[in-house]
Motif scaffolding. Sequence first.
Motif, PDB file in Angstrom:
ATOM      1  N   LEU A 256     -25.656  17.492  14.764  1.00  0.00           N
ATOM      2  CA  LEU A 256     -24.691  16.724  13.985  1.00  0.00           C
ATOM      3  C   LEU A 256     -23.745  17.650  13.224  1.00  0.00           C
ATOM      4  CD1 LEU A 256     -23.979  13.796  13.415  1.00  0.00           C
ATOM      5  CD2 LEU A 256     -25.457  13.879  11.401  1.00  0.00           C
ATOM      6  N   GLY A 257     -24.253  18.793  12.779  1.00  0.00           N
ATOM      7  CA  GLY A 257     -23.403  19.759  12.087  1.00  0.00           C
ATOM      8  C   GLY A 257     -22.270  20.254  12.962  1.00  0.00           C
ATOM      9  N   THR A 258     -22.575  20.510  14.232  1.00  0.00           N
ATOM     10  CA  THR A 258     -21.536  20.947  15.170  1.00  0.00           C
ATOM     11  C   THR A 258     -20.494  19.865  15.356  1.00  0.00           C
ATOM     12  OG1 THR A 258     -23.124  22.372  16.324  1.00  0.00           O
ATOM     13  CG2 THR A 258     -21.119  21.796  17.510  1.00  0.00           C
ATOM     14  N   ARG A 259     -20.944  18.610  15.484  1.00  0.00           N
ATOM     15  CA  ARG A 259     -20.005  17.500  15.643  1.00  0.00           C
ATOM     16  C   ARG A 259     -19.139  17.341  14.399  1.00  0.00           C
ATOM     17  NH1 ARG A 259     -23.260  12.303  17.575  1.00  0.00           N
ATOM     18  NH2 ARG A 259     -21.172  11.410  17.409  1.00  0.00           N
ATOM     19  N   ALA A 260     -19.735  17.556  13.221  1.00  0.00           N
ATOM     20  CA  ALA A 260     -18.971  17.441  11.974  1.00  0.00           C
ATOM     21  C   ALA A 260     -17.873  18.491  11.908  1.00  0.00           C
ATOM     22  CB  ALA A 260     -19.903  17.562  10.778  1.00  0.00           C
ATOM     23  N   LEU A 261     -18.199  19.723  12.289  1.00  0.00           N
ATOM     24  CA  LEU A 261     -17.200  20.782  12.272  1.00  0.00           C
ATOM     25  C   LEU A 261     -16.112  20.534  13.306  1.00  0.00           C
ATOM     26  CD1 LEU A 261     -19.559  23.827  11.737  1.00  0.00           C
ATOM     27  CD2 LEU A 261     -17.759  23.070  10.179  1.00  0.00           C
ATOM     28  N   GLU A 262     -16.488  20.008  14.447  1.00  0.00           N
ATOM     29  CA  GLU A 262     -15.488  19.699  15.472  1.00  0.00           C
ATOM     30  C   GLU A 262     -14.507  18.637  14.961  1.00  0.00           C
ATOM     31  OE1 GLU A 262     -15.276  18.570  20.239  1.00  0.00           O
ATOM     32  OE2 GLU A 262     -17.155  18.273  19.144  1.00  0.00           O
ATOM     33  N   LEU A 263     -15.039  17.580  14.345  1.00  0.00           N
ATOM     34  CA  LEU A 263     -14.180  16.523  13.807  1.00  0.00           C
ATOM     35  C   LEU A 263     -13.285  17.046  12.693  1.00  0.00           C
ATOM     36  CD1 LEU A 263     -16.069  13.111  13.362  1.00  0.00           C
ATOM     37  CD2 LEU A 263     -14.077  13.629  14.787  1.00  0.00           C
ATOM     38  N   LEU A 264     -13.871  17.849  11.799  1.00  0.00           N
ATOM     39  CA  LEU A 264     -13.100  18.380  10.676  1.00  0.00           C
ATOM     40  C   LEU A 264     -11.977  19.293  11.172  1.00  0.00           C
ATOM     41  CD1 LEU A 264     -13.100  18.194   7.579  1.00  0.00           C
ATOM     42  CD2 LEU A 264     -14.472  20.276   7.542  1.00  0.00           C
ATOM     43  N   ALA A 265     -12.287  20.121  12.176  1.00  0.00           N
ATOM     44  CA  ALA A 265     -11.266  21.010  12.736  1.00  0.00           C
ATOM     45  C   ALA A 265     -10.134  20.203  13.382  1.00  0.00           C
ATOM     46  CB  ALA A 265     -11.897  21.959  13.756  1.00  0.00           C
ATOM     47  N   GLN A 266     -10.504  19.119  14.064  1.00  0.00           N
ATOM     48  CA  GLN A 266      -9.482  18.279  14.697  1.00  0.00           C
ATOM     49  C   GLN A 266      -8.576  17.632  13.658  1.00  0.00           C
ATOM     50  OE1 GLN A 266     -11.704  15.465  17.029  1.00  0.00           O
ATOM     51  NE2 GLN A 266     -12.093  16.888  18.709  1.00  0.00           N
ATOM     52  N   ARG A 267      -9.160  17.112  12.604  1.00  0.00           N
ATOM     53  CA  ARG A 267      -8.411  16.314  11.632  1.00  0.00           C
ATOM     54  C   ARG A 267      -7.607  17.178  10.657  1.00  0.00           C
ATOM     55  NH1 ARG A 267     -12.839  11.395  10.487  1.00  0.00           N
ATOM     56  NH2 ARG A 267     -12.963  10.769  12.702  1.00  0.00           N
ATOM     57  N   THR A 268      -8.062  18.396  10.429  1.00  0.00           N
ATOM     58  CA  THR A 268      -7.311  19.300   9.546  1.00  0.00           C
ATOM     59  C   THR A 268      -6.296  20.141  10.315  1.00  0.00           C
ATOM     60  OG1 THR A 268      -9.020  20.990   9.796  1.00  0.00           O
ATOM     61  CG2 THR A 268      -9.207  19.528   7.881  1.00  0.00           C
ATOM     62  N   GLY A 269      -6.534  20.305  11.627  1.00  0.00           N
ATOM     63  CA  GLY A 269      -5.721  21.221  12.415  1.00  0.00           C
ATOM     64  C   GLY A 269      -6.136  22.677  12.253  1.00  0.00           C
ATOM     65  N   TRP A 270      -7.304  22.890  11.630  1.00  0.00           N
ATOM     66  CA  TRP A 270      -7.790  24.248  11.405  1.00  0.00           C
ATOM     67  C   TRP A 270      -8.365  24.838  12.685  1.00  0.00           C
ATOM     68  CZ3 TRP A 270     -10.851  23.120   6.247  1.00  0.00           C
ATOM     69  CH2 TRP A 270      -9.933  23.079   5.191  1.00  0.00           C
ATOM     70  N   SER A 271      -7.831  25.960  13.098  1.00  0.00           N
ATOM     71  CA  SER A 271      -8.338  26.683  14.267  1.00  0.00           C
ATOM     72  C   SER A 271      -7.720  28.077  14.275  1.00  0.00           C
ATOM     73  CB  SER A 271      -7.981  25.961  15.575  1.00  0.00           C
ATOM     74  OG  SER A 271      -8.250  26.785  16.688  1.00  0.00           O
ATOM     75  N   VAL A 272      -8.503  29.074  14.643  1.00  0.00           N
ATOM     76  CA  VAL A 272      -7.929  30.418  14.740  1.00  0.00           C
ATOM     77  C   VAL A 272      -7.052  30.555  15.989  1.00  0.00           C
ATOM     78  CG1 VAL A 272      -9.821  31.522  13.477  1.00  0.00           C
ATOM     79  CG2 VAL A 272      -9.960  31.348  15.969  1.00  0.00           C
ATOM     80  N   PHE A 273      -7.069  29.542  16.825  1.00  0.00           N
ATOM     81  CA  PHE A 273      -6.279  29.577  18.054  1.00  0.00           C
ATOM     82  C   PHE A 273      -4.951  28.817  17.920  1.00  0.00           C
ATOM     83  CE2 PHE A 273     -10.779  29.825  19.380  1.00  0.00           C
ATOM     84  CZ  PHE A 273     -10.761  31.136  19.824  1.00  0.00           C
TER      85      PHE A 273
END
Length: 313
Positions: A294-311
């Motif tokens: 669930l932690g991985t899914r939470a980070l994936e959702l948060l990255a999607q919604r914030t636009g945060w990514s090193v890429f």
Amino acid sequence: MTPLSTPDLHALVEGVYADLAPFRGEGAVADYIPQLARVDPQSFGLAVATTGGDVITAGDALAPFSIQSVSKVFTLALALGKWGDGLWKRVGREPSGTAFNSIVQLEQEKGIPRNPFINAGAIVVTDSLLAGHQPREALGEILRFLHFLADDESIVVDQAVARSEQATGFRNQALANYMRAFGNLHHPVDLTLGVYFHQCAIAMSCAQLAKAGLFLANAGRLITGGSVVSRERARRINALMLTCGHYDASGDFAYRVGLPGKSGVGGGILAIVPGQAAIAVWSPGLNANGNSALGTRALELLAQRTGWSVFGG
């Protein structure tokens, strides 16, 4: 990466938690460490500490849990401060592609672990911190470092978890003895593993963990201005977290989340958003790779919604 306002970030964090809360309990707790098998699988916390000084939390973000392998980020920073690039003579910097407690590569690679985040590599890092110290002193140094980073002296070792690990850590004993046979462990196995088991048993909340990891998002500095590591060293630790922080699922985590991260079998994950924030999530149920499902899914959702990514967004 565009900075988000505090209200926007609050709404995003609360939204991710609300959307995933119905899935609490998915995955399997790490029952091979008996004390971890007793953790409530319904637990789920999320905290974001920003370089602007905000700490935004949801769910069980203030409940302490066993950070396990997330501790390897902090011991690596300490060891690099002590030994510099000389540490890399004893441990590599490449993804392993194997499970966190695998012994397979050690024979072929003559006792040199592939990277500092698999168990064998972290044991070597811990062994390097023992130089000139008694085990209690080395563990004290690790705890003081975390107190300094999180600005919180209440962080302690969960002694019940440490005893449980010492009683059942046969795979880690095998790894340590194997490396000792190759001359890559410089202290008696029981002393090095004593420190290693206790560092893994350090208990922290998501809020404490996010604050402790914030120096890696802030070019190696505390947000109050004090230096922890150089900008270059922070960047390199982040690079290792991205490529090696999730064992044989590191590539998948980079693909799905796109941020440097380090997981632990206690169900915690620390993720770094360079220039912006440190994120800590906790859900004890693990996937097949030993990472919080669930932690991985939470980070994936948060990255999607914030636009945060090193890429790039």
